[in-house]
Design a protein around this motif. Structure first.
Motif, PDB file in Angstrom:
ATOM      1  N   ALA A   1     -17.202   8.511  -4.926  1.00 17.65           N
ATOM      2  CA  ALA A   1     -16.302   9.675  -4.881  1.00 17.65           C
ATOM      3  C   ALA A   1     -14.856   9.210  -4.874  1.00 17.65           C
ATOM      4  CB  ALA A   1     -16.581  10.499  -3.623  1.00 17.65           C
ATOM      5  N   PRO A   2     -13.944  10.051  -5.359  1.00 17.02           N
ATOM      6  CA  PRO A   2     -12.521   9.716  -5.273  1.00 17.02           C
ATOM      7  C   PRO A   2     -12.055   9.742  -3.822  1.00 17.02           C
ATOM      8  CG  PRO A   2     -12.838  11.862  -6.340  1.00 17.02           C
ATOM      9  CD  PRO A   2     -14.187  11.316  -6.045  1.00 17.02           C
ATOM     10  N   GLU A   3     -10.950   9.043  -3.571  1.00 17.00           N
ATOM     11  CA  GLU A   3     -10.433   8.919  -2.214  1.00 17.00           C
ATOM     12  C   GLU A   3      -8.935   9.208  -2.169  1.00 17.00           C
ATOM     13  OE1 GLU A   3     -11.205   4.828  -1.332  1.00 17.00           O
ATOM     14  OE2 GLU A   3     -13.319   5.186  -0.945  1.00 17.00           O
ATOM     15  N   THR A   4      -8.450   9.393  -0.963  1.00 16.46           N
ATOM     16  CA  THR A   4      -7.004   9.470  -0.741  1.00 16.46           C
ATOM     17  C   THR A   4      -6.476   8.039  -0.657  1.00 16.46           C
ATOM     18  OG1 THR A   4      -7.123   9.374   1.668  1.00 16.46           O
ATOM     19  CG2 THR A   4      -7.312  11.571   0.643  1.00 16.46           C
ATOM     20  N   ASP A   5      -5.163   7.893  -0.634  1.00 11.53           N
ATOM     21  CA  ASP A   5      -4.591   6.549  -0.505  1.00 11.53           C
ATOM     22  C   ASP A   5      -4.854   5.944   0.876  1.00 11.53           C
ATOM     23  OD1 ASP A   5      -2.856   8.187   0.902  1.00 11.53           O
ATOM     24  OD2 ASP A   5      -1.043   7.342   0.030  1.00 11.53           O
ATOM     25  N   GLN A   6      -5.355   6.750   1.804  1.00 11.61           N
ATOM     26  CA  GLN A   6      -5.735   6.266   3.135  1.00 11.61           C
ATOM     27  C   GLN A   6      -7.204   5.851   3.204  1.00 11.61           C
ATOM     28  OE1 GLN A   6      -3.126   6.118   5.426  1.00 11.61           O
ATOM     29  NE2 GLN A   6      -2.051   6.725   3.567  1.00 11.61           N
TER      30      GLN A   6
ATOM     31  N   ASN B   1      -9.346   5.315  -6.586  1.00  6.61           N
ATOM     32  CA  ASN B   1     -10.020   4.367  -5.703  1.00  6.61           C
ATOM     33  C   ASN B   1      -9.312   3.034  -5.915  1.00  6.61           C
ATOM     34  OD1 ASN B   1     -12.694   5.862  -7.142  1.00  6.61           O
ATOM     35  ND2 ASN B   1     -12.615   5.928  -4.921  1.00  6.61           N
ATOM     36  N   PRO B   2      -9.304   2.195  -4.903  1.00 11.93           N
ATOM     37  CA  PRO B   2      -8.816   0.839  -5.161  1.00 11.93           C
ATOM     38  C   PRO B   2      -9.880   0.076  -5.943  1.00 11.93           C
ATOM     39  CG  PRO B   2      -9.527   1.070  -2.886  1.00 11.93           C
ATOM     40  CD  PRO B   2      -9.644   2.425  -3.513  1.00 11.93           C
ATOM     41  N   VAL B   3      -9.468  -0.867  -6.758  1.00 10.46           N
ATOM     42  CA  VAL B   3     -10.428  -1.726  -7.443  1.00 10.46           C
ATOM     43  C   VAL B   3     -10.895  -2.770  -6.440  1.00 10.46           C
ATOM     44  CG1 VAL B   3     -10.794  -3.354  -9.342  1.00 10.46           C
ATOM     45  CG2 VAL B   3      -9.344  -1.340  -9.677  1.00 10.46           C
ATOM     46  N   GLN B   4     -12.189  -2.958  -6.360  1.00 12.63           N
ATOM     47  CA  GLN B   4     -12.789  -3.865  -5.383  1.00 12.63           C
ATOM     48  C   GLN B   4     -12.068  -5.211  -5.366  1.00 12.63           C
ATOM     49  OE1 GLN B   4     -15.557  -2.587  -3.849  1.00 12.63           O
ATOM     50  NE2 GLN B   4     -16.313  -4.313  -2.710  1.00 12.63           N
ATOM     51  N   GLY B   5     -11.519  -5.565  -4.206  1.00  9.57           N
ATOM     52  CA  GLY B   5     -10.920  -6.879  -4.028  1.00  9.57           C
ATOM     53  C   GLY B   5      -9.497  -7.034  -4.525  1.00  9.57           C
ATOM     54  N   ILE B   6      -8.883  -5.987  -5.091  1.00  8.29           N
ATOM     55  CA  ILE B   6      -7.518  -6.107  -5.608  1.00  8.29           C
ATOM     56  C   ILE B   6      -6.579  -5.257  -4.749  1.00  8.29           C
ATOM     57  CG2 ILE B   6      -5.996  -5.828  -7.591  1.00  8.29           C
ATOM     58  CD1 ILE B   6      -8.453  -6.051  -9.381  1.00  8.29           C
TER      59      ILE B   6
ATOM     60  N   SER C   1      -6.206  -0.463   0.141  1.00  6.78           N
ATOM     61  CA  SER C   1      -5.351   0.636  -0.311  1.00  6.78           C
ATOM     62  C   SER C   1      -3.898   0.240  -0.143  1.00  6.78           C
ATOM     63  CB  SER C   1      -5.577   1.906   0.490  1.00  6.78           C
ATOM     64  OG  SER C   1      -6.862   2.038   0.932  1.00  6.78           O
ATOM     65  N   ASN C   2      -3.053   1.069  -0.743  1.00  5.85           N
ATOM     66  CA  ASN C   2      -1.608   0.851  -0.580  1.00  5.85           C
ATOM     67  C   ASN C   2      -1.191   1.157   0.834  1.00  5.85           C
ATOM     68  OD1 ASN C   2      -1.424   0.166  -3.227  1.00  5.85           O
ATOM     69  ND2 ASN C   2      -0.787   2.202  -3.876  1.00  5.85           N
TER      70      ASN C   2
ATOM     71  N   GLY D   1      -3.918   4.044  -7.092  1.00  4.26           N
ATOM     72  CA  GLY D   1      -2.807   4.761  -7.702  1.00  4.26           C
ATOM     73  C   GLY D   1      -2.230   4.104  -8.949  1.00  4.26           C
ATOM     74  N   THR D   2      -2.794   2.998  -9.379  1.00  5.77           N
ATOM     75  CA  THR D   2      -2.295   2.310 -10.578  1.00  5.77           C
ATOM     76  C   THR D   2      -2.417   3.228 -11.791  1.00  5.77           C
ATOM     77  OG1 THR D   2      -2.922   0.144  -9.710  1.00  5.77           O
ATOM     78  CG2 THR D   2      -2.632   0.319 -12.100  1.00  5.77           C
TER      79      THR D   2
END
Length: 167
Positions: free
Chosen positions: A23-28, A106-111, A166-167, A116-117
């Protein structure tokens, strides 16, 4: 086929090559409450629209298929509506010519710093999970795509040691 891992010394049956966000996520990092509009499209009550996409991380040190990260991309409402219409009628419509712009939900796993890119993806008939074909230059994701990932990176992501950041 099992093998002895030179990275950790353990025996592995096989390391996964695909990592998926459900699922999509918030930046948190909080999962967004969404309604599924199709197998790979969903929307949130607060007017957010998401398409499930795949980004491929090339291996730098070995031959073989890249790692696949299946994540969500937030797109504009007009693009989302065009995609819904296309998916419902794709047999009768010409190929989807335009790339679709969005940002990783979503953040890319491990990056680190990947959430938000800005990205662009190509829609292909019959493939419900489009491939991300462009990533904003100067971002952490663009750097990884240019350099590739190591076998150690792959191992650590598969073992859960490199969690999304996340950021």
């Amino acid at each position: 086929m099992s093998y002895q891992c030179s990275h950790c010394g353990n025996t592995h049956d096989e390391l996964p090559r695909y990592f998926m966000w459900r699922a999509p996520e918030t930046d948190q990092g909080r999962v967004i409450d969404v309604v599924e509009d199709s197998k790979s499209m969903c929307s949130a009550a607060d007017s957010q629209f998401f398409v499930q996409c795949e980004i491929e991380l090339p291996l730098a040190e070995a031959e073989g298929d890249p790692l696949g990260c299946i994540c969500w991309v937030e797109v504009s409402q007009p693009d989302y509506q065009r995609l819904i219409h296309f998916r419902e009628n794709e047999d009768a419509l010409p190929d989807y010519a335009d790339w679709v712009e969005g940002k990783l939900a979503n953040p890319v796993q491990g990056i680190a710093q990947s959430y938000g890119t800005p990205v662009k993806f190509k829609v292909i008939k019959g493939d419900p999970t489009p491939y991300i074909k462009w990533v904003a230059p100067g971002t952490a994701v663009a750097a990884i795509l240019a350099s590739g990932v190591s076998i150690d990176f792959w191992h650590d992501v598969a073992a859960g040691r490199l969690r999304p950041v996340s950021n």
